[in-house]
Design a protein around this motif. Structure first.
Motif, PDB file in Angstrom:
ATOM      1  N   UNK A   1       0.859  -1.189   0.000  1.00 54.80           N
ATOM      2  CA  UNK A   1       0.000   0.000   0.000  1.00 54.80           C
ATOM      3  C   UNK A   1       0.884   1.225   0.000  1.00 54.80           C
ATOM      4  N   UNK A   2       0.771   2.094  -1.010  1.00 54.96           N
ATOM      5  CA  UNK A   2       1.647   3.263  -1.065  1.00 54.96           C
ATOM      6  C   UNK A   2       1.447   4.132   0.171  1.00 54.96           C
ATOM      7  N   UNK A   3       2.547   4.721   0.695  1.00 51.74           N
ATOM      8  CA  UNK A   3       2.409   5.579   1.874  1.00 51.74           C
ATOM      9  C   UNK A   3       1.700   6.872   1.504  1.00 51.74           C
ATOM     10  N   UNK A   4       1.283   7.608   2.526  1.00 51.34           N
ATOM     11  CA  UNK A   4       0.622   8.887   2.232  1.00 51.34           C
ATOM     12  C   UNK A   4       1.653   9.876   1.694  1.00 51.34           C
TER      13      UNK A   4
ATOM     14  N   UNK B   1      11.791  -0.520   1.890  1.00 51.81           N
ATOM     15  CA  UNK B   1      12.187  -1.157   3.132  1.00 51.81           C
ATOM     16  C   UNK B   1      10.957  -1.550   3.946  1.00 51.81           C
ATOM     17  N   UNK B   2       9.971  -0.647   3.948  1.00 51.94           N
ATOM     18  CA  UNK B   2       8.714  -0.936   4.647  1.00 51.94           C
ATOM     19  C   UNK B   2       8.061  -2.185   4.057  1.00 51.94           C
TER      20      UNK B   2
ATOM     21  N   UNK C   1       5.145  -9.043  -5.088  1.00 54.72           N
ATOM     22  CA  UNK C   1       4.598  -7.788  -4.600  1.00 54.72           C
ATOM     23  C   UNK C   1       3.370  -7.467  -5.446  1.00 54.72           C
ATOM     24  N   UNK C   2       2.257  -7.167  -4.757  1.00 54.00           N
ATOM     25  CA  UNK C   2       1.006  -6.878  -5.455  1.00 54.00           C
ATOM     26  C   UNK C   2       0.597  -5.452  -5.094  1.00 54.00           C
TER      27      UNK C   2
ATOM     28  N   UNK D   1       1.176   3.559  -9.744  1.00 55.60           N
ATOM     29  CA  UNK D   1       1.795   3.911  -8.461  1.00 55.60           C
ATOM     30  C   UNK D   1       1.876   5.435  -8.328  1.00 55.60           C
ATOM     31  N   UNK D   2       1.943   5.971  -7.117  1.00 56.32           N
ATOM     32  CA  UNK D   2       2.140   7.419  -6.958  1.00 56.32           C
ATOM     33  C   UNK D   2       3.463   7.858  -7.581  1.00 56.32           C
ATOM     34  N   UNK D   3       3.484   9.080  -8.101  1.00 57.61           N
ATOM     35  CA  UNK D   3       4.697   9.599  -8.776  1.00 57.61           C
ATOM     36  C   UNK D   3       5.894   9.642  -7.854  1.00 57.61           C
ATOM     37  N   UNK D   4       5.668   9.960  -6.580  1.00 52.24           N
ATOM     38  CA  UNK D   4       6.824  10.120  -5.687  1.00 52.24           C
ATOM     39  C   UNK D   4       7.583   8.815  -5.489  1.00 52.24           C
ATOM     40  N   UNK D   5       6.945   7.695  -5.801  1.00 50.18           N
ATOM     41  CA  UNK D   5       7.664   6.411  -5.709  1.00 50.18           C
ATOM     42  C   UNK D   5       8.443   6.155  -7.001  1.00 50.18           C
ATOM     43  N   UNK D   6       7.777   6.317  -8.125  1.00 44.98           N
ATOM     44  CA  UNK D   6       8.418   5.953  -9.398  1.00 44.98           C
ATOM     45  C   UNK D   6       9.483   6.970  -9.816  1.00 44.98           C
TER      46      UNK D   6
END
Length: 1830
Positions: A1278-1281, A1292-1293, A1512-1513, A1518-1523
């Motif tokens: 689940x992407x973080x806020x 890592x989470x 990983x599902x 995905x949110x931009x801040x991750x990619x």
């Protein structure tokens, strides 16, 4: 019976306030609704009803209290009204207006106006005027806050005789449904009123309250979804809306409406308490099919005989005999010792049913001087049954002392102690052996006795008197062929049964006399057993047997469990039973030469027919062994007993049994198409075999004396039985009917509108009270079990606030217990009540009262974080209730229903009579009485085991009613309405005459839609490890199948099955409330032969009537999980929904439309409609392919080029091909992904399938193995806020991989990973394993830095003034074992401290709860108090953490040496290190069928390899801040920074220390173990270094044992003074394990042994003194045994040496030779005298000197008095060796020393005698001279 109170008005109130009133009677309280802003008058107009089970006494009191209601503070009492009910009892109806009184008993101005009505019980079934009673629409039934009862169970308790249907009366009486809320001052039950009720518009505005129903859907994952009842048709809109509220809404509603409600006090009631207006005409079916009783299982009994102490006897050579059942094994013999040390391990294997296993007796006997020629003499023995061991924690006794006693002599006391370990392991049990550290603790014999908890250490002898009076109803036994021949030739028609009774208890048997040729034998004998009390054997086996010249046969068997007929508590009672009848069941009563079900008559398995009943009693008398007149024998004795009166077991009553067959479907087609009928029997009534002759029947007439010949009644015929007026003839079987075909597997019988009935009259003693009490407890237990299932389901499906439901469960339990106490306390002084009846009732009432109080206390302690602990405690309540509900004294026999085809018995069902027994009190009524029950018929005996037993033989819908004949007026009241009765000709005009069939005139037509979406975790039925599953759905007489999906254990059928023209008989509203159940069976399709059964589940459809709208909240129905069962074990889950839609006058056009097939490839198959199928979202599934491990051969060929295929919801991905598995088993491409549509609801996610295939030449590939990941939840990311940190923290989470572990010092987001260095336990730092706290199970080895090591060194050197270091032990003294045992001691100390800290925290918590309760009573309430409580609650937890952290730093005991320690784990390493999984996940690849029984493959054997990887599902995108994070590599997706998977070389060292309690492999009960290690391709077998004859081998050795040693002095001949001088030196070389305080010795077990066996024994020195004889055996004089680790310091002089040095060791100073090195002194020799008491038989002066091998080498010494360092010759008198040279010297010595004073005395006596003789001789002459003057 009921008491009704109508509370009209309360007048003369002061001021303006919210008012509430409370009415209480017999401890049960009701609250009114709250009337807001009332002024001088509060018009309640509410009616309360108390169903009462016993007549109301005129002295009882009704109490009404009126309060000013407050949301925040405690309600303030205005006044109380109390009324004695004398006038109410006399007149039946009273109207009262009276003043209230205040706290000071002074009258106040306020008045209350009420009306009370009461109708008493008239002894029989009377007509209840329910209409008159219930005409007020606001009737309250139950619902006290403190003791709320299940509403519908009380509402319908007296509905018979009313002229409205039960369903309607229910609706009338339940227009209000009650919700429970806890306010700050306690619980309130508030009615949710009908807004249209004019009575609600009283003076002042009515306050609305929070509705808290519980709705778990129909129960996700629950085993059976039938308990959740639904609202009736008329009120469904009003009722359903609150019932749909989910828990999230409740919190908002609570805040909005409930004011200051605390979330920690809200309770959720069960659905039945919310929606009470349900017809409830159906019972819940049993889902588990296979009979578990009687099925053989594997068991292992392992016994270690360690040592014996204080054996009574002189110079013993003891042997221990270990017996389990019939098997015997012996230890080796230990010579000349009363304290033998054995340490020998024995294993006994059994394959028997559990009942047989647990009744086996374990007997430990110590025998003296046993050898080949003589059996030896018994010193003492100890007995215990296997069941007692199995009920212990971990199924074992560890290091406990058995008390030995002599069974031949009751007056003899203790015969010694035997220390042993006993463990019993069943299949699937794990035994955790406590660490074998120093065994000093177990030297406290009294504190470690081999007894279960609660058994006193000093047991007394007792006599068990089992009285056998008579038996009845025996079957005709055809065991003797000659008897048949005789009967055929001569026509002699004598009874062919010669019965006797055999009783088996504690390994002993007793038999009555044989009663020749008798079906009704009369014995009046008692069998007397003498056994220690309390006995360690749980059950008494009572068997009626038929005596036969060839072979005696069991007729029937019964077991009496002593725990159920006694109570060990302070207010307990000794075992007692009867006089009462015992019903025996077994095989069918057919007469065949070989009975295939004979085992059932032996008590193995569930009996399939009534066999006989036996009148018996049992009593126990504790013996006074000090009484000299007592018979000290323990032999079983048989004596005559006085007979009992005929009416002692109760008044004979006429009972009536009625049954109706509403449906007979799913009849197995193997039976054949011959006509089928059903037979119902109760006892022998209705039995067609025994009912051929009509015996004389003497029945009790009006005013009769009740002493009829009851025995004749049992044999009564079913067919030609008649009443006095010929009114009623029993009909016990249905007419034979030819079955119709349902489908390939099943038939059904054409029971459409015409339903056949049976009815049987029978006569039994009236002991219904026993069954009533059992029913009340069963219902409380059922309610509790259902509630606990709800709670567990909520936890499993992660629904919010399961703690609220648990509070509701505890409230229901508390109220149920109080209800039992009220109801059960009746008929106390009934003449036929046995002592057990009275004692059991007292005991049950105490237990339930206590349980109710505990439940109330527990309820206040249930918080979110304490819930799981409290849940375990509540589970114990359930077990206790089930135990208490089982009534040991039988009454009415069980009912048997047999299906017969062509007069052959095929399958049966057994129904306990208590389940269908009628009572006018609802709680006492059987749970299936007057209800339609789904019954599955099963095969009898062994035929029902395994796969054969899983097939349904027939599915019956049956209605049953059993009660007194005079109560039978309403026996049809529970049937579905809308039928006409068809009676026999003679009963046409009699209204109470039972019908022979029912003709239904009302028929409803429905369409059933079965939405079969998916199944998961199914049974592997094919050799490939997969299945080809399809589902078959049965409803009434129709069945349909889904399509077959090949090679999967998780099929997604996505198919709608439509059953048209389903005809149901009965009223429409009942169909809505109680539809029939749907049966779903899963099969595996095979290309050849019949489909294999894989599992079964049941469901209830959601019903829509034709006048209802198809709209939320009920429609469309939601998909739910149904647990699939295969036999008794679970076999997967089915995700489906079912709806039953009534076809109205407009036909099918009015039904919701069905969309046609959307997928043309699937042909005419209909998919699950859109509103029901899950809502889908797009997900991406990323797979990390790492490698494959341990792949086994497939079809004899090695796997060379494997590939992994991943599939989920029809989409998937393939791994790269491994080109050469032998060279490199890892994948070249690590990460691949695919996108798939998955349900939004994570609980509905389909499983992910992993398959490994081997790619072979010519494009062929072979399946190696597969794995189904049933839940994807742990892999979902689940992407973080938006505030979350950069992607590497996110990664890592998610995974906590090695690559990111080094970034732990950066900022910590919500999923932080902190590596904690735990405080060190040992002084020398070992490697520390640190577990990363993240979703994955990464384990990292963190080495201690060099700087820290240096610091430690410095700290050690310059410890400063603070730390005073103790002396380091001598390194030469320390070995590996010393470190090992020191480490274990440290670990044990830590565990003890942790337990103490936990106990302290628990204590604090309890104190806080008490504080909380005080807080509740104080005026300060609300958020402050709440916060305070929360802080308090945290405190102990933090405390606990601190304590646990500080534990290792606690200073060691002062006397404990500082030793380098090892890291010891106190549990299996698998659990400590997560099954040795690394940061990757390991998936076991399975192949082959799942084993059904012992012959087939186990789970472990099915593993053919392992796939290492991860997944990983996540939802896309995905949110931009991750990619867009720097360094984000899209090829690796979520798996960033993965290390390389290229092979590297490693060195692995394995240290094997020891093995414990291995299984014997040789005939001699031992084994010769060696080590074999396999890692990858390396296979090491250390066969050369095997350890001979050892089940506890030590592989990690620092020594080899010496030979066993025994040495003698020379003889000091003819010691005339009793003194022996020796000056003799013994030298014993031995190998000593300092840490274990044991010596290691090696010796051959026998002269035939090939090599020596090694033993570890305590370091004990035994000194014995003997009298040497030339021609006879030497005489033993005395001995002393010194434990060289702790023995009494020697006395300085001979005079100071006394018996106390042996008997009073505890108070004397003790020394250890291993510390002192040199000890000198006097010690006593002791032996037992004729009275078995110890006496000193000599004293020895000795010096003990201990040297190490090196020291002994430096200063050598010779044996005896020899060189080197010779000893002087002893100072012995000459007589000792020259008696034959100078005998005179010896004689002189004898005379002068030993017999000097004796000789002097004899000489003096002789002189005195001579003088007297001379005096007497000379006296006459002297007298004559004097007289004559001569």
């Amino acid at each position: 019976m009921a008491l009704l109170l109508q509370l009209r008005t309360v007048s003369g109130l002061r001021g303006k306030a919210d008012r509430i009133a409370k009415a209480a009677f017999r401890g049960l309280s009701f609250y009114t609704r709250v009337l807001e802003n009332c002024e001088d008058e509060a018009r309640f107009d509410e009616t309360f009803r108390w169903p009462v089970a016993s007549n109301i006494d005129g002295n009882e009191i009704l109490e009404i209290q009126v309060f000013n209601y407050s949301k925040v503070f405690t309600n303030r009492l205005i006044g109380t009204f109390r009324m004695v009910l004398q006038k109410v009892v006399e007149e039946g109806q009273v109207e009262v207006t009276d003043t209230l009184i205040d706290d000071n008993n002074s009258a106040i101005q306020t008045t209350v106006s009420i009306e009370i009505r009461y109708q008493a019980l008239d002894g029989t079934v009377g007509a209840w005027n329910d209409k008159e009673f219930l005409e007020t629409p606001s009737v309250h039934t139950e619902g006290d806050g403190r003791y709320p009862l299940e509403t519908d169970s009380l509402l319908s308790s007296h509905r018979q005789g009313s002229d409205i249907s039960p369903g309607k009366s229910n609706q009338q009486s339940a227009e209000r449904s009650f919700r429970r809320i806890k306010f700050n001052d306690g619980y309130k039950s508030v009615a949710s009123e009908d807004p249209e009720d004019p009575r609600a518009k009283a003076k002042g505005k009515e306050k609305r309250h929070l509705v808290l129903p519980f709705r778990a859907g129909k129960g996700v994952f629950s085993a059976m979804k039938l308990g959740k009842t639904r609202p009736s048709k008329d009120d469904h809109r009003k009722q359903d809306e609150p019932a749909v509220l989910e828990a999230e809404d409740l919190d908002q509603k609570a805040m909005r409406q409930g004011g200051g409600l605390e979330p920690d006090t809200i309770s959720l009631a069960s659905v039945t308490a919310v929606t009470t207006n349900v017809s409830n005409k159906r019972s819940k079916p049993d889902i588990k099919m296979e009979p578990s009783a009687g099925r053989p299982m594997d068991y292992q009994v392992s016994i270690t005989i360690i040592e014996a102490r204080q054996l009574v006897g002189l110079n013993m050579d003891p042997v221990v005999c270990v017996e389990v059942g019939e098997e015997k094994k012996y230890t080796s013999m230990k010579e000349s010792t009363n304290c033998p040390y054995y340490n020998e391990y024995f294993v006994f294997d059994f394959h028997v049913p559990p009942d047989v296993m647990f009744d086996k007796i374990i007997k430990l006997s110590v025998i003296h001087s046993k050898n080949l020629l003589r059996s030896g003499t018994l010193v003492g023995s100890f007995k215990m049954d296997v069941g007692t061991v199995y009920t212990q924690p971990e199924h074992q006794f560890y290091h406990k002392w058995a008390i030995l006693s002599d069974p031949e002599d009751l007056t003899a006391g203790l015969k010694g102690y035997l220390k042993c370990d006993i463990a019993v392991v069943g299949k699937g049990d794990n035994i955790k052996t406590p660490h074998k550290a120093n065994e000093t603790d177990e030297d406290d014999i009294e504190g470690n006795l081999l007894l279960p908890d609660g058994v006193p250490p000093e047991r007394q002898w007792a006599r068990f008197y089992i009285k056998i009076y008579r038996a009845e109803g025996l079957p005709r036994m055809n065991t003797s062929i000659m008897a048949n021949v005789k009967k055929a030739l001569i026509g002699e028609n004598k009874d062919l049964v010669d019965p006797y009774v055999q009783v088996v208890f504690a390994g002993q048997k007793g038999k009555t006399s044989i009663q020749k040729s008798s079906y009704e034998p009369l014995w009046n004998e008692q069998i007397v057993f003498t056994e220690m009390f309390p006995p360690l054997c749980k059950r008494i086996k009572i068997q009626i047997r038929d005596s036969d010249k060839v072979n005696d046969v069991a007729i029937g068997t019964h077991f009496i469990d002593l725990r159920k007929i006694s109570n060990e508590g302070d207010k307990g009672f000794l075992p007692t039973f009867g006089p009462a009848w015992v019903n025996m069941y077994g095989s069918t009563r057919n007469y065949t030469l070989m009975d295939e079900h004979q085992e059932l008559n032996e008590g193995l398995g569930e009996g399939v027919s009534f066999r006989a009943r036996l009148l018996m009693s049992l009593a126990v008398e504790i013996l006074d062994t000090s009484n000299p007149e007592i018979n000290s024998s323990t032999e079983v004795q048989v004596e005559q007993a006085t007979s009992v009166a005929d009416n002692c077991t109760g008044k004979m009553e006429e009972f009536f049994l009625f049954g109706a067959f509403l449906e007979a479907t799913m009849i197995d087609r193997k039976i054949g198409d011959k006509p089928i009928n059903f037979e119902v029997t109760i006892g022998n009534y209705g039995n067609q075999i025994d009912g051929m002759t009509k015996p004389n029947l003497r029945r009790k007439k009006e005013g009769g004396d009740g002493d009829e010949e009851e025995s004749e009644l049992l044999q009564n015929s079913s067919e030609d039985e008649g009443d006095e007026d010929g009114e009623l003839v029993s009909v016990s079987s249905s007419q034979p009917v030819k079955p119709l075909v349902t489908d390939r597997n099943y038939f059904h019988l054409p029971y459409f509108e015409k339903k056949p009935c049976i009815y049987i009259k029978s006569w039994w003693q009236d002991q219904r009270r026993r069954l009533y009490n059992a029913n009340i407890m069963d219902k409380i237990a059922d309610k509790l079990e259902e509630g606990l299932n709800d709670v567990q389901e909520m936890i499993k499906t992660e629904k919010p606030h399961p703690e609220r439901r648990l509070r509701g469960v505890l409230e229901e339990l508390s109220s149920g217990c109080l209800r039992f106490v009220t109801l059960a306390d009746k008929d106390q002084h009934h003449s036929s009540r046995t002592r057990l009846d009275r004692e059991r009732l007292k005991s049950c009432m105490r237990e339930l009262e206590n349980m109710g109080q505990q439940a109330t206390t527990l309820r206040s302690q249930v918080k979110k974080n304490t819930m799981k602990d409290k849940l375990k405690l509540v589970q114990n309540f359930l077990q206790k209730l089930r135990f208490l509900a089982d009534e040991p004294q039988h009454t009415i026999p069980d009912i048997f229903i047999w299906m017969m085809s062509n007069n052959k018995r095929i399958a049966y069902a057994r129904i306990p009579s208590k389940d269908i027994l009628y009572s006018i009190v609802d709680e006492e009524m059987g749970k299936d009485c007057a209800k339609v029950k789904t019954i599955f018929l099963k095969l009898p005996g062994k035929r029902g085991f395994g796969p054969a037993g899983w097939t349904v033989q027939a599915k019956m819908e049956m209605y049953l009613w059993l009660g007194l004949n005079k109560q039978r007026k309403d026996f049809l009241s529970g049937l579905p309405c809308g039928f006409e009765e068809k009676k026999t000709a003679r009963g046409q005009n009699l209204p109470s005459f039972p019908p022979i069939s029912l003709l239904y005139t009302k028929k409803q037509v429905f369409q059933l839609r079965a939405h079969m979406y998916q199944a998961r975790s199914l049974f592997a039925a094919d050799s490939s490890g997969l299945s080809d599953p399809f589902a078959r759905v049965f409803f009434i007489s129709q069945s349909q199948c889904t399509e077959v999906l090949n090679e999967t254990l998780c099929p997604t059928w996505d198919q709608l099955l439509v059953f048209d023209n389903v005809e149901l008989y009965g009223e429409a509203h009942e169909m809505r409330d109680d539809p029939p159940i749907i049966v779903i069976e899963i099969y595996d399709q095979d290309t050849v032969g019949k489909a294999d059964f894989m599992g079964r589940t049941f469901a209830k459809p959601v019903v829509k009537m034709s006048d209802e709208h198809y709209c939320p909240p009920r429609f469309p129905p939601q998909l739910e999980y149904y647990q699939i069962y295969r036999g008794n074990s679970t076999a997967g889950d089915l995700l489906a929904a079912f709806e039953l839609l009534q076809i109205g006058p407009g036909g099918k056009s009015d039904l919701p439309p069905i969309d046609g097939p959307t997928d043309m490839d699937r042909g005419p198959i209909l998919p699950v409609p859109l509103g029901i199928r899950p809502v889908l979202s797009k997900y991406r599934v990323e797979i990390l392919f790492w490698g494959l491990r341990d792949l086994k051969r497939v079809n004899l060929a090695q796997v060379d080029r494997p590939r992994v295929d991943i599939e989920c919801a029809g989409k998937g991905v393939q791994s790269a091909l491994i080109q050469n598995y032998k060279k490199n088993p890892n994948f070249s491409t690590l990460v691949k992904w695919f996108e798939v549509d998955l349900p939004e609801n994570e609980l509905l996610h389909p499983p992910l399938n992993i398959r490994v295939v081997d790619c072979r030449a010519f494009g062929r590939y072979t399946l190696v193995g597969s794995h189904a990941v049933s839940s994807l939840r742990k892999f979902i990311y689940r992407p973080p806020d938006k505030k979350a940190q950069h992607w590497n923290m996110t990664a890592k989470h998610l995974n906590g991989y090695l690559a990111v572990a080094n970034r732990a010092h950066r900022s910590h987001p919500t999923g932080e990973i902190v590596v904690n260095m735990e405080p060190e336990v040992p002084i020398k730092k070992m490697e520390t394993m640190v577990k990363l706290e993240a979703n994955s199970d990464a384990v990292v080895k963190v080495d201690v830095s060099e700087e820290e090591k240096e610091k430690k060194k410095k700290k050690k050197k310059g410890g400063g003034g603070e730390e005073v270091e103790e002396e380091e032990p001598d390194e030469s003294m320390l070995d590996w074992w010393s470190k090992y045992f020191a480490s274990i001691e440290t670990m044990k100390e830590q565990l003890r401290q942790q337990e103490a800290a936990a106990a302290e925290a628990e204590e604090k918590e309890d104190m806080e709860i008490a504080e909380e309760i005080k807080l509740d009573d104080s005026p300060m309430k609300g958020s402050k108090g709440q916060a305070k409580n929360k802080e308090k609650y945290k405190a102990p937890k933090d405390d606990k953490k601190k304590k646990q952290q500080s534990v290792p730093e606690l200073p060691e005991k002062k006397n404990k040496q500082k030793i380098d320690e090892l890291k010891v784990f106190n549990k299996e390493l698998e659990t400590e290190f997560d099954n040795f999984e690394d940061w990757l996940h390991t998936f076991n690849l399975l192949r082959g069928k799942i084993g059904d029984n012992d012959d087939n493959a186990t789970e472990e054997e099915r593993i053919v390899g392992r796939f290492k990887g991860s997944m990983c599902v996540y939802k896309v995108p995905l949110p931009d801040d991750v990619t867009k994070e720097a360094g984000y590599d899209p090829n690796f997706g979520m798996f960033q920074g993965i290390p390389s998977n290229d092979p590297i070389n490693v060195l692995v060292r394995v240290y094997i220390v020891r093995a414990t309690d291995l299984h014997p492999a040789d005939i001699n009960g031992k084994a010769d173990p060696y080590i074999a290690i396999k890692l990858g391709k390396t296979d090491i077998k250390d066969k050369e270094n095997y350890i001979s004859k050892q089940l506890n081998p030590v592989f990690g050795k620092w020594l080899k044992g010496q030979q066993e040693d025994k040495q003698d002095t020379d003889v000091h001949y003819h010691s005339l003074t009793g003194e022996g001088n020796f000056n003799w030196r013994y030298i014993f070389p031995f190998d000593y394990l300092m840490a274990e305080e044991k010596i290691v010795i090696s010796k051959k077990e026998s002269m035939f042994s090939w090599d020596e066996t090694e033993y570890k024994i305590p370091a004990r020195l035994t000194l014995q003194v003997w009298d040497a004889d030339h021609f006879s055996a030497d005489d033993f004089l005395g001995a002393i045994e010194l434990d060289l680790n702790r023995f009494p310091r020697g006395a300085k002089t001979s005079k100071q040496c006394s018996l106390e040095m042996v008997t009073n060791e505890a108070e004397l100073p003790m020394v250890s030779i291993f510390k002192q090195k040199r000890v000198k002194g006097w010690w006593p020799f002791v032996a037992r005298d004729e009275n078995d008491e110890l006496e000193v038989t000599g004293k020895v002066e000795a010096e003990l000197h201990l040297l190490t091998a090196e020291e002994a080498e430096k200063s050598p010494a010779g044996l005896a008095r020899n060189e080197p360092d010779p000893l002087e010759k002893p100072n012995r008198p000459d007589t000792s060796f020259i008696w034959f040279l100078n005998p005179l010297k010896s004689i002189k010595y004898l005379i002068c020393t030993r017999y000097k004073w004796l000789i002097i005395k004899i000489v003096l006596a002789l002189l005195l005698l001579i003088m007297i003789a001379l005096f007497l001789y000379s006296m006459p002459g002297y007298m004559v001279k004097k007289l004559l003057g001569a």
